[in-house]
Design a protein around this motif. Structure first.
Motif, PDB file in Angstrom:
ATOM      1  N   ALA A 160      -2.408   6.224 -18.448  1.00  0.00           N
ATOM      2  CA  ALA A 160      -1.172   5.977 -17.710  1.00  0.00           C
ATOM      3  C   ALA A 160      -1.323   4.701 -16.897  1.00  0.00           C
ATOM      4  CB  ALA A 160      -0.871   7.151 -16.782  1.00  0.00           C
ATOM      5  N   PRO A 161      -0.227   4.077 -16.501  1.00  0.00           N
ATOM      6  CA  PRO A 161      -0.321   2.944 -15.571  1.00  0.00           C
ATOM      7  C   PRO A 161      -1.034   3.364 -14.286  1.00  0.00           C
ATOM      8  CG  PRO A 161       1.891   3.097 -16.503  1.00  0.00           C
ATOM      9  CD  PRO A 161       1.160   4.335 -16.933  1.00  0.00           C
ATOM     10  N   ASP A 162      -1.755   2.437 -13.687  1.00  0.00           N
ATOM     11  CA  ASP A 162      -2.567   2.764 -12.514  1.00  0.00           C
ATOM     12  C   ASP A 162      -1.756   3.358 -11.373  1.00  0.00           C
ATOM     13  OD1 ASP A 162      -4.749   1.866 -13.847  1.00  0.00           O
ATOM     14  OD2 ASP A 162      -5.087   0.082 -12.612  1.00  0.00           O
ATOM     15  N   GLN A 163      -0.503   2.949 -11.227  1.00  0.00           N
ATOM     16  CA  GLN A 163       0.272   3.376 -10.071  1.00  0.00           C
ATOM     17  C   GLN A 163       0.941   4.736 -10.255  1.00  0.00           C
ATOM     18  OE1 GLN A 163       2.735   0.360  -8.210  1.00  0.00           O
ATOM     19  NE2 GLN A 163       1.459  -1.272  -9.010  1.00  0.00           N
ATOM     20  N   VAL A 164       0.755   5.389 -11.396  1.00  0.00           N
ATOM     21  CA  VAL A 164       1.328   6.723 -11.615  1.00  0.00           C
ATOM     22  C   VAL A 164       0.719   7.714 -10.626  1.00  0.00           C
ATOM     23  CG1 VAL A 164       1.329   8.668 -13.243  1.00  0.00           C
ATOM     24  CG2 VAL A 164       1.965   6.386 -14.010  1.00  0.00           C
ATOM     25  N   HIS A 165       1.527   8.614 -10.123  1.00  0.00           N
ATOM     26  CA  HIS A 165       1.058   9.626  -9.173  1.00  0.00           C
ATOM     27  C   HIS A 165      -0.016  10.496  -9.833  1.00  0.00           C
ATOM     28  CE1 HIS A 165       1.188  12.932  -6.261  1.00  0.00           C
ATOM     29  NE2 HIS A 165       1.795  12.086  -5.449  1.00  0.00           N
ATOM     30  N   GLN A 321       0.525   6.561  -5.796  1.00  0.00           N
ATOM     31  CA  GLN A 321      -0.546   7.327  -6.430  1.00  0.00           C
ATOM     32  C   GLN A 321      -0.777   8.686  -5.774  1.00  0.00           C
ATOM     33  OE1 GLN A 321      -3.566   4.290  -5.911  1.00  0.00           O
ATOM     34  NE2 GLN A 321      -3.599   3.867  -8.101  1.00  0.00           N
ATOM     35  N   TRP A 322      -0.528   8.787  -4.468  1.00  0.00           N
ATOM     36  CA  TRP A 322      -0.969   9.973  -3.741  1.00  0.00           C
ATOM     37  C   TRP A 322       0.070  10.566  -2.797  1.00  0.00           C
ATOM     38  CZ3 TRP A 322      -5.386  11.193  -5.966  1.00  0.00           C
ATOM     39  CH2 TRP A 322      -6.195  10.173  -6.462  1.00  0.00           C
ATOM     40  N   ARG A 323       1.176   9.908  -2.554  1.00  0.00           N
ATOM     41  CA  ARG A 323       2.087  10.319  -1.498  1.00  0.00           C
ATOM     42  C   ARG A 323       2.661  11.718  -1.729  1.00  0.00           C
ATOM     43  NH1 ARG A 323       6.679   6.813  -0.313  1.00  0.00           N
ATOM     44  NH2 ARG A 323       7.305   8.667   0.855  1.00  0.00           N
TER      45      ARG A 323
END
Length: 375
Positions: A160-165, A321-323
């Motif tokens: 997945a793209p790095d910024q995916v949760h 990523q984490w919110r």
């Protein structure tokens, strides 16, 4: 639609995907690996729930780090916990001991797992744990990879793209072999007696049926810690304006740095630092009117319990990523050129957390007002 989803598996057509689904539908003894901290394990909860819903007869064993293993107490889908400090995730504390690693391989082999699901973050490789599982004779090995592993994984889900949760990263992994996901939100559970014990802790401080704000002001990473004195000033102002006491939580070693915070908070502080188990902490978070914390496991627990939260979110990671995703929350951070740094210690002055206490107070009051409006 379901076949279309399956056909997206990297390197497979629809027929191959159906074969993978058939293979996974027969597994009964599953090893799930998530070898990071408590919050990381909690974020696997939607995936664990989906695995159990798709394979209700399966036995789920969680292999987790010694700290992450504590989260299993909040995840009813786990049947057994296997705690291990993995060499490939170690930060230099483990000595060179090949015999220890061979013992781990033999331990896994003796448990006769049908399959292994390896959950990782965007920056981690699944191939070291997959090779371990291969040596242990685990026939199905699922992981997400940016690199080609030459068969170490039996199914390499596309990265997945790095910024995916992280929750979505976990769910995409199991969806790659055909698992259906009904609910994508975080969830935890604790026994009624745990909740009762937590309420008894409050009762010892004369808090019975009284609303309170929970402050968990520390993390294990220096780079994610908002200044504790500023936290205390903000919490005290919230206590003065709302009439709610401040329940302060943390682990036992936090007590060494807690005195100035507790002194500043007087007479509004209820000191429970080092006094709770993880399930008791979760019960306290679930009952709180508001949580004040950093980017740490407390943030994820509050998301799972739908407790409004003000999060001091350092520039160490992308928020995406984490919110939190399902509770009312405000994330506070000062933009910096060095974000995201992914550093454990800040080499500068934590400029990303240079937030005035007044901003924390304003965010907390806004959330409390939102809750009242909804009520």
């Amino acid at each position: 639609m379901f076949l279309l989803l399956l056909s997206l598996c990297w390197g497979c057509g629809v027929s191959d995907s159906l074969k993978l689904l058939s293979e996974w539908s027969n597994v009964r003894n599953v090893l799930v690996m998530r070898l990071d901290n408590i919050g990381d394990v909690i974020m696997t909860s939607p995936a664990l729930r989906a695995i159990k819903e798709n394979l209700p007869a399966c036995r789920l064993t969680l292999m987790a780090s010694p700290s992450g293993a504590h989260a299993a107490l909040l995840l009813p889908w786990i049947d057994e916990v296997f705690s291990w400090q993995a060499l490939w995730q170690d930060l230099g504390s483990l000595d060179f001991n090949p015999q220890r690693e061979w013992q781990l391989i033999q331990t896994l082999r003796d448990r006769h797992f049908d399959a292994a699901i390896i959950f990782t973050s965007f920056s981690q490789s699944p191939h070291p744990p997959a090779f371990l599982c291969y040596l242990a004779g685990i026939s199905l090995r699922l992981g997400e990879s940016k690199q080609y592993g030459n068969g170490v994984l039996t199914t390499e889900a596309p990265a997945a793209p790095d910024q995916v949760h992280q929750v979505e990263r976990n769910l995409r992994l199991i969806e790659a072999v055909g698992f259906q996901v009904r609910d994508r939100s975080l969830s935890i559970q604790f026994d009624p007696d745990v909740e009762q014990t937590a309420l008894q802790l409050l009762a010892r401080h004369s808090i019975v049926d009284r609303p309170y704000i929970l402050l968990n002001p520390w993390t294990s990473c220096q780079s994610r810690n908002y200044d504790s004195l500023r936290f205390a000033i903000a919490a005290k102002q919230l206590a003065q304006q709302t009439g709610m006491p401040i329940v302060v939580t943390g682990i036992l070693k936090d007590r060494d740095r807690a005195q100035s915070l507790l002194t500043t908070l007087e007479p509004h502080a209820i000191d429970l630092i080092g006094s709770t188990t993880l399930p008791q902490l979760a019960a306290l978070i679930a009952s709180a009117q508001l949580v004040l914390t950093n980017n740490t496991s407390t943030m994820h627990i509050a998301d799972a319990t739908r407790t409004p939260s003000v999060i001091m979110f350092a520039g160490t990671e992308y928020e995406s990523q984490w919110r939190p995703r399902h509770n009312l929350s405000h994330l506070l951070r000062h933009p910096t050129a060095c974000s995201p740094c992914y550093a454990f210690s800040c080499p500068y002055q934590l400029e990303c957390l240079d937030i005035p206490p007044e901003d924390v107070v304003a965010a907390g009051l806004d959330l409390l007002a939102s809750v009242q409006q909804r009520a």
